[in-house]
Design a protein around this motif. Structure first.
Motif, PDB file in Angstrom:
ATOM      1  N   ALA A 129       0.412  -1.295   0.214  1.00  0.00           N
ATOM      2  CA  ALA A 129       0.397   0.281  -0.161  1.00  0.00           C
ATOM      3  C   ALA A 129       1.174   1.490  -0.302  1.00  0.00           C
ATOM      4  CB  ALA A 129      -1.277  -0.038   1.224  1.00  0.00           C
ATOM      5  N   VAL A 130       2.062   1.317   0.808  1.00  0.00           N
ATOM      6  CA  VAL A 130       3.047   2.367   1.422  1.00  0.00           C
ATOM      7  C   VAL A 130       3.493   2.659  -0.733  1.00  0.00           C
ATOM      8  CG1 VAL A 130       4.681   3.319   1.671  1.00  0.00           C
ATOM      9  CG2 VAL A 130       3.369   2.492   3.500  1.00  0.00           C
ATOM     10  N   GLN A 131       3.866   1.637  -1.382  1.00  0.00           N
ATOM     11  CA  GLN A 131       4.377   1.166  -2.562  1.00  0.00           C
ATOM     12  C   GLN A 131       4.070   1.843  -3.387  1.00  0.00           C
ATOM     13  OE1 GLN A 131       6.140  -2.639  -2.903  1.00  0.00           O
ATOM     14  NE2 GLN A 131       7.816  -1.801  -1.860  1.00  0.00           N
ATOM     15  N   ALA A 132       2.285   1.910  -3.447  1.00  0.00           N
ATOM     16  CA  ALA A 132       1.621   2.444  -4.372  1.00  0.00           C
ATOM     17  C   ALA A 132       1.070   3.912  -4.542  1.00  0.00           C
ATOM     18  CB  ALA A 132       0.443   1.128  -4.167  1.00  0.00           C
ATOM     19  N   ALA A 133       1.036   4.037  -3.050  1.00  0.00           N
ATOM     20  CA  ALA A 133       0.882   5.342  -2.625  1.00  0.00           C
ATOM     21  C   ALA A 133       2.480   6.708  -2.989  1.00  0.00           C
ATOM     22  CB  ALA A 133       0.623   6.226  -1.357  1.00  0.00           C
ATOM     23  N   CYS A 134       3.128   5.839  -2.973  1.00  0.00           N
ATOM     24  CA  CYS A 134       4.401   6.057  -3.373  1.00  0.00           C
ATOM     25  C   CYS A 134       4.296   6.422  -4.979  1.00  0.00           C
ATOM     26  CB  CYS A 134       5.485   6.288  -2.713  1.00  0.00           C
ATOM     27  SG  CYS A 134       5.994   6.282  -1.220  1.00  0.00           S
ATOM     28  N   LYS A 135       3.652   5.327  -5.794  1.00  0.00           N
ATOM     29  CA  LYS A 135       3.779   5.363  -7.021  1.00  0.00           C
ATOM     30  C   LYS A 135       3.444   6.666  -7.582  1.00  0.00           C
ATOM     31  CE  LYS A 135       6.013   1.406  -8.355  1.00  0.00           C
ATOM     32  NZ  LYS A 135       6.874   0.947  -9.286  1.00  0.00           N
ATOM     33  N   THR A 136       2.076   6.550  -6.936  1.00  0.00           N
ATOM     34  CA  THR A 136       1.551   8.239  -7.518  1.00  0.00           C
ATOM     35  C   THR A 136       1.284   8.994  -7.201  1.00  0.00           C
ATOM     36  OG1 THR A 136      -0.305   7.803  -5.109  1.00  0.00           O
ATOM     37  CG2 THR A 136      -1.133   6.054  -7.045  1.00  0.00           C
ATOM     38  N   GLY A 137       2.631   9.053  -6.091  1.00  0.00           N
ATOM     39  CA  GLY A 137       2.688  10.585  -5.827  1.00  0.00           C
ATOM     40  C   GLY A 137       2.401  11.052  -5.058  1.00  0.00           C
ATOM     41  N   ALA A 138       1.802  10.583  -3.465  1.00  0.00           N
ATOM     42  CA  ALA A 138       1.608  10.818  -2.296  1.00  0.00           C
ATOM     43  C   ALA A 138       2.465  11.495  -2.138  1.00  0.00           C
ATOM     44  CB  ALA A 138       1.226   9.739  -1.728  1.00  0.00           C
ATOM     45  N   GLY A 139       2.134  13.014  -1.629  1.00  0.00           N
ATOM     46  CA  GLY A 139       3.602  13.553  -0.720  1.00  0.00           C
ATOM     47  C   GLY A 139       3.565  12.699   0.839  1.00  0.00           C
ATOM     48  N   ILE A 140       3.447  13.532   2.131  1.00  0.00           N
ATOM     49  CA  ILE A 140       3.791  12.786   3.041  1.00  0.00           C
ATOM     50  C   ILE A 140       2.606  11.710   3.393  1.00  0.00           C
ATOM     51  CG2 ILE A 140       4.017  12.935   5.873  1.00  0.00           C
ATOM     52  CD1 ILE A 140       4.912  15.993   5.420  1.00  0.00           C
ATOM     53  N   ILE A 141       3.652  10.257   3.169  1.00  0.00           N
ATOM     54  CA  ILE A 141       2.786   9.358   3.843  1.00  0.00           C
ATOM     55  C   ILE A 141       3.205   8.113   5.052  1.00  0.00           C
ATOM     56  CG2 ILE A 141       2.251   6.489   3.300  1.00  0.00           C
ATOM     57  CD1 ILE A 141       3.656   7.888   0.248  1.00  0.00           C
ATOM     58  N   LYS A 142       2.329   8.382   5.695  1.00  0.00           N
ATOM     59  CA  LYS A 142       2.176   8.098   7.599  1.00  0.00           C
ATOM     60  C   LYS A 142       1.615   6.655   7.330  1.00  0.00           C
ATOM     61  CE  LYS A 142       2.457  11.749  10.135  1.00  0.00           C
ATOM     62  NZ  LYS A 142       2.492  12.615  11.011  1.00  0.00           N
ATOM     63  N   ILE A 143       2.009   5.380   8.174  1.00  0.00           N
ATOM     64  CA  ILE A 143       1.356   4.057   8.255  1.00  0.00           C
ATOM     65  C   ILE A 143       1.541   3.878   9.386  1.00  0.00           C
ATOM     66  CG2 ILE A 143       3.164   3.143   7.378  1.00  0.00           C
ATOM     67  CD1 ILE A 143       2.013   0.862   6.422  1.00  0.00           C
ATOM     68  N   ILE A 144       0.431   3.836  10.221  1.00  0.00           N
ATOM     69  CA  ILE A 144      -0.214   2.990  11.963  1.00  0.00           C
ATOM     70  C   ILE A 144       0.055   1.663  11.372  1.00  0.00           C
ATOM     71  CG2 ILE A 144      -1.209   3.171  13.399  1.00  0.00           C
ATOM     72  CD1 ILE A 144      -2.435   5.945  11.661  1.00  0.00           C
ATOM     73  N   ILE A 145       0.731   1.265  12.553  1.00  0.00           N
ATOM     74  CA  ILE A 145       1.856  -0.048  13.154  1.00  0.00           C
ATOM     75  C   ILE A 145       1.671  -0.719  13.997  1.00  0.00           C
ATOM     76  CG2 ILE A 145       2.759  -0.014   9.687  1.00  0.00           C
ATOM     77  CD1 ILE A 145       5.019   0.288  11.420  1.00  0.00           C
ATOM     78  N   PRO A 146       1.492  -1.618  13.794  1.00  0.00           N
ATOM     79  CA  PRO A 146       1.643  -2.154  16.010  1.00  0.00           C
ATOM     80  C   PRO A 146       3.543  -2.397  15.446  1.00  0.00           C
ATOM     81  CG  PRO A 146       0.288  -3.706  14.281  1.00  0.00           C
ATOM     82  CD  PRO A 146       1.136  -2.610  13.034  1.00  0.00           C
ATOM     83  N   ASP A 147       3.473  -1.672  16.806  1.00  0.00           N
ATOM     84  CA  ASP A 147       5.020  -1.826  17.175  1.00  0.00           C
ATOM     85  C   ASP A 147       6.089  -2.901  16.849  1.00  0.00           C
ATOM     86  OD1 ASP A 147       7.277   0.308  18.371  1.00  0.00           O
ATOM     87  OD2 ASP A 147       7.072  -1.528  20.328  1.00  0.00           O
ATOM     88  N   SER A 148       5.823  -3.978  17.483  1.00  0.00           N
ATOM     89  CA  SER A 148       5.977  -5.632  16.979  1.00  0.00           C
ATOM     90  C   SER A 148       6.907  -5.175  15.736  1.00  0.00           C
ATOM     91  CB  SER A 148       5.734  -6.532  17.787  1.00  0.00           C
ATOM     92  OG  SER A 148       4.531  -6.800  17.372  1.00  0.00           O
ATOM     93  N   LEU A 149       5.694  -5.010  15.126  1.00  0.00           N
ATOM     94  CA  LEU A 149       6.514  -4.796  13.297  1.00  0.00           C
ATOM     95  C   LEU A 149       7.432  -3.901  12.687  1.00  0.00           C
ATOM     96  CD1 LEU A 149       2.602  -5.955  12.567  1.00  0.00           C
ATOM     97  CD2 LEU A 149       4.798  -7.611  13.089  1.00  0.00           C
ATOM     98  N   ASN A 150       7.603  -3.299  13.990  1.00  0.00           N
ATOM     99  CA  ASN A 150       7.979  -1.861  12.831  1.00  0.00           C
ATOM    100  C   ASN A 150       9.634  -2.447  12.466  1.00  0.00           C
ATOM    101  OD1 ASN A 150       8.436   1.228  12.296  1.00  0.00           O
ATOM    102  ND2 ASN A 150      10.007   1.459  14.405  1.00  0.00           N
TER     103      ASN A 150
END
Length: 175
Positions: free
Chosen positions: A13-34
């Motif tokens: 999902a992050v890679q797709a957002a980057c390819k579309t030219g999104a500006g700042i991208i944040k991904i909220i995730i579980p800490d243990s998977l960081n």
């Protein structure tokens, strides 16, 4: 996005957002998977939230999630979010009032009927595949596969202006 065993969904999902030219991208995730996300994502900001090594977000994270999305212009909710119940998802989704793309595990509150489509932001795009569509709208999967156009036509009024992308060999987009 992302839960134990489903980190790839968030990364894609992050890679797709980057390819579309999104500006700042944040991904909220579980800490243990960081560590997994930090290793695989270089262009987005990871927001790890306490998960007590469960690999999942939960009710404990609701306020943190809502605080973190205040800055956003659009939210993608769902890829790889595995949860025992939809309680926290329902609470988060019912508080969002900016454009929303709802996908994958984000449909769980609709499946469990703890949230209705008309409770989602008016600027929502739902992106189910056939099986998810069948579960959301309680339409037999066989009917959806045999005649997806008629199946989609049945639910247009329920969308109340929201957009639906029925994903398949040919995508069907309606509003």
């Amino acid at each position: 996005a992302g839960s134990v065993g489903y980190t790839g969904a968030g990364i894609l999902a992050v890679q797709a957002a980057c390819k579309t030219g999104a500006g700042i991208i944040k991904i909220i995730i579980p800490d243990s998977l960081n560590p997994i996300f930090e290793t695989n994502i270089v262009e987005a900001i990871t927001i790890p939230l306490q998960d007590h090594n469960s690999g999942r977000l939960s009710n404990e994270n609701i306020n943190d999630i809502l605080d973190e999305v205040k800055w956003a212009e659009v939210i993608l909710f769902g890829p790889g979010l595995i949860s025992e119940t939809s309680d926290w998802m329902t609470k988060v989704l019912s508080e969002i009032n900016i454009p929303l793309v709802l996908d994958a595990s984000g449909f769980q509150p609709l499946f469990e009927d703890t949230l209705k489509i008309n409770e989602l932001p008016s600027e929502t795009i739902l992106t189910p595949h056939y099986s998810e569509f069948s579960r959301i709208f309680n339409i037999d999967i066989k009917q959806v596969k045999e005649d997806p156009i008629s199946s989609v036509m049945q639910i247009i009024s329920v969308l109340d202006g929201r957009v639906l992308v029925l994903k398949g060999a040919t995508n069907i987009i309606v509003t």
